[in-house]
Design an enzyme around this catalytic site. Structure first.
Site, PDB file in Angstrom:
ATOM      1  N   HIS A  67       0.826  -1.210   0.000  1.00  0.00           N
ATOM      2  CA  HIS A  67       0.000   0.000   0.000  1.00  0.00           C
ATOM      3  C   HIS A  67       0.856   1.254   0.000  1.00  0.00           C
ATOM      4  O   HIS A  67       1.996   1.255   0.464  1.00  0.00           O
ATOM      5  CB  HIS A  67      -0.942   0.022   1.202  1.00  0.00           C
ATOM      6  CG  HIS A  67      -0.287  -0.226   2.521  1.00  0.00           C
ATOM      7  ND1 HIS A  67      -0.086  -1.487   3.031  1.00  0.00           N
ATOM      8  CD2 HIS A  67       0.210   0.614   3.452  1.00  0.00           C
ATOM      9  CE1 HIS A  67       0.500  -1.424   4.206  1.00  0.00           C
ATOM     10  NE2 HIS A  67       0.697  -0.142   4.490  1.00  0.00           N
ATOM     11  N   CYS A 175       0.991   1.054  12.851  1.00  0.00           N
ATOM     12  CA  CYS A 175       2.042   0.835  11.849  1.00  0.00           C
ATOM     13  C   CYS A 175       2.416   2.182  11.248  1.00  0.00           C
ATOM     14  O   CYS A 175       1.771   3.193  11.505  1.00  0.00           O
ATOM     15  CB  CYS A 175       1.589  -0.145  10.775  1.00  0.00           C
ATOM     16  SG  CYS A 175       0.220   0.422   9.740  1.00  0.00           S
TER      17      CYS A 175
END
Length: 649
Positions: A67, A175
């Site tokens: 991503h 994250c």
């Protein structure tokens, strides 16, 4: 918006041909570019590879979620790809990867997109869901599979799993991009904890902000804390709790191991660097301090950088000379000085908007930023109603009164903006889910700025009067009044050496700079910095004169406190204050208060908000200023050393 709205049928690859990681990424990115969802192949690929360099997005169990939030993305899209051969994707479990979700988020992706992507992460952790995806043969089947599970998708977002045996844990997941791993770790922890009969509440620190935030009560009743994060999270609140700190990948792959370790009693107890702030979050006063410090910490770089640039401008003009009839232009008379003054002035001008903006951010998170910045800007501009609209016979007139409400107005405005946005969150909580997406894009900024702005038109009136009166009072201080003020703010700098009292005095000092720069600086700021430099220097004096009362390690620390003190870092004396508070703190307060009082008596001014000895030339009397600081340090050092017991007693 559901994840189905981002899964595009025209970019699904149900027979990915690549067998290596780089080739698989190229194949998926080319598909996104060919269909027009990504405008530039190299830019987007670079973003994907940069994310992979941090840690593999091959999550294990044959699933990967590459991503990137990227300027090359035209429209938020999730590409689904299925490999029948398996791809060597350097997955966390070392196994081949067969399912891919390449997430392409625009650089300005809103919270709705991110929430949908979080939902995807949670789907993939459901038992059997990935196996069903491996069996699909058409894009329609993929969408249908997600449709079947959509009614259950959001339940785990705020769930607190129940405990069979009374054990309860808290966890935080985060994250680096806050898109995928954050929510997969949350889902894994909740799922495994439920299977083990352990209660757990998981806070997510994702790209859309903090979700399912842990309360002080949650933390207090928890047996231990699990941090599964690849970026910094708020840690001080966990002071005194057993804590396990691991990468976010361990929250996904080693979930049971983390929970067992947390329950075993073998986890190391976490000790916060700032215990005062950690403990203060459990009460209203602490919450006020936390929000205030959030604004102050973000404001200080602008104050320090801009303030010193302005101070340099005055030094340049003083060094190059300014005719007596042009002294009113001191700081801008020479072209070089004017350049420094203009740049510094622009930086300094952000002080109040940033202060208010980040106070509001601390209270209401991201939606509070825009109203907070507007409130701070209005405080700086002095924008207010010329007449109160509901006053008898008065008409509502809007005018730039030219009387800023200053630091106090921005402070009030920041809290006002934050609580206005929190009110809007509650007021709009009943909107249909179909309108959820426009809250953060339209409703919060529009209504937040509207309500905060009109309230500030009223708030600025009394705040401007207070600010004007306070500045007039400070400008008129001389003799005994200045001595008293210097004594108070100097002493406050030593009470807790970096805690609330210290910060309150420092904030007060920096708040006087804007109105005093043109007159050579602030006596209050000079007293504050002098008081703050004394405790570390006093530690050195005490360890030098009373060597038999300090260990070798403490004497060595005394030497480092010279640098700390000269740099105006009061916190250097904290270990000595914490080890022997009954003797150290009163001793430090006497010397700091004395130094502040002497500065006030002499009327020494300072136009820099920080820097210690390195900005000593920016005081109105550098030699006398140094002497007063040394007097304070010697008095405190002798008192501390005399009161301290010898090591052998």
């Amino acid at each position: 918006m559901k994840i189905q709205d981002l899964l595009r049928k025209d970019v699904m690859l149900l027979d990915l041909q690549a067998t290596g990681k780089t080739a698989a990424i190229d194949e998926m990115v080319h598909c996104l570019v060919d269909r027009g969802y990504v405008t530039d192949f190299e830019t987007f690929k670079e973003g994907i590879l940069a994310r992979e360099a941090l840690t593999s997005t091959g999550l294990g169990d044959g699933i990967a979620m590459p991503h990137s939030k990227n300027a090359a993305v035209k429209e938020a899209t999730v590409l689904f790809a299925k490999s029948n051969k398996g791809v060597d994707y350097e997955s966390l479990d070392g196994q081949p990867t067969g399912l891919f979700f390449m997430i392409a988020a625009p650089e300005g992706a809103n919270d709705t997109h991110l929430a949908a992507l979080a939902e995807l992460s949670q789907y993939l952790m459901k038992d059997g869901f990935a196996d069903k995806l491996r069996q699909v043969t058409s894009p329609d089947e993929v969408i249908a599979l997600f449709d079947q599970a959509s009614d259950k998708a959001a339940e785990s977002a705020t769930v607190e799993t129940a405990s069979k045996d009374g054990d309860f844990l808290v966890a935080v997941t985060a994250c680096t991009t806050g898109i995928a791993h954050t929510y997969m770790a949350q889902e894994a922890l909740q799922k495994v904890a439920a299977e083990m009969g352990v209660g757990i509440k998981v806070e997510t620190n994702g790209a859309s902000g903090i979700g399912n935030k842990l309360t002080a009560e949650d933390i207090q009743k928890a047996k231990a804390v699990i941090i599964a994060a690849d970026k910094a999270v708020e840690m001080d609140r966990f002071d005194g709790k057993p804590l396990i700190n691991r990468p976010v990948a361990d929250g996904i792959r080693k979930t049971e191991e983390l929970i067992n370790l947390a329950l075993s009693g073998k986890a190391e107890v976490y000790h916060a660097a700032n215990k005062e702030e950690a403990s203060s979050t459990t009460n209203a006063a602490g919450g006020f301090y936390k929000h205030l410090m959030s604004g102050v910490s973000q404001m200080l770089p602008f104050v320090i950088g801009g303030g010193i640039m302005i101070a340099i401008a005055f030094l340049i003009d003083q060094a190059m000379g300014v005719p007596k009839d042009q002294l009113a232009n001191l700081g801008t008379y020479h072209e070089l000085a004017a350049m420094f003054k203009n740049i510094g002035g622009l930086a300094f001008g952000f002080m109040l908007p940033v202060l208010a903006g980040y106070i509001a951010y601390s209270i209401a998170e991201k939606p509070g930023l825009a109203p907070g910045f507007v409130a701070g800007s209005m405080a700086a501009a002095g924008l207010a109603f010329g007449k109160i609209p509901f006053a008898a016979g008065g008409k509502a007139t809007l005018a730039l009164a030219g009387v800023p409400s200053g630091f106090l107005g921005a402070l009030v405005g920041g809290f006002l903006a934050g609580y206005v946005v929190n009110f809007l969150k509650k007021a709009l909580s009943g909107l249909p889910k179909s309108l959820e997406g426009i809250k953060s894009i339209l409703l919060y900024p529009l209504l937040g700025i509207l309500l905060t702005g009109f309230l500030m038109l009223l708030v600025n009136i009394p705040m401007a009067a207070i600010n004007t009166g306070l500045n007039s009072f400070l400008e008129g201080l001389s003799g005994s009044s200045a001595v008293l003020l210097g004594l108070v703010v100097g002493g406050m700098m030593a009470i807790d050496m970096g805690g609330p009292f210290n910060k309150a005095a420092y904030i007060f000092g920096t708040g006087t700079l804007a109105a005093t720069v043109s007159t050579g600086g602030s006596v209050v700021m000079a007293a504050v910095m002098a008081g703050g430099m004394v405790p570390p220097l006093a530690v050195f004096v005490a360890t030098l004169l009373f060597k038999d009362k300090f260990t070798e390690e403490e004497r060595n620390s005394g030497l480092t406190n010279i640098v700390m003190g000269l740099s105006f870092i009061t916190e250097g004396a904290i270990p000595f204050g914490a080890a022997d508070p009954a003797r150290a703190i009163p001793s430090f307060m006497v010397g700091s208060a004395l130094a502040g009082a002497l500065v006030g008596m002499a009327g020494i001014k300072l136009i820099a908000p920080h820097g210690g000895i390195f900005v000593i030339a920016l005081t109105s009397n550098a030699l006398l200023y140094i002497i007063f600081i040394l007097i304070g340090a010697i008095v405190s050092g002798v008192l501390f050393g005399a009161l301290r017991k010898p090591l052998n007693k």
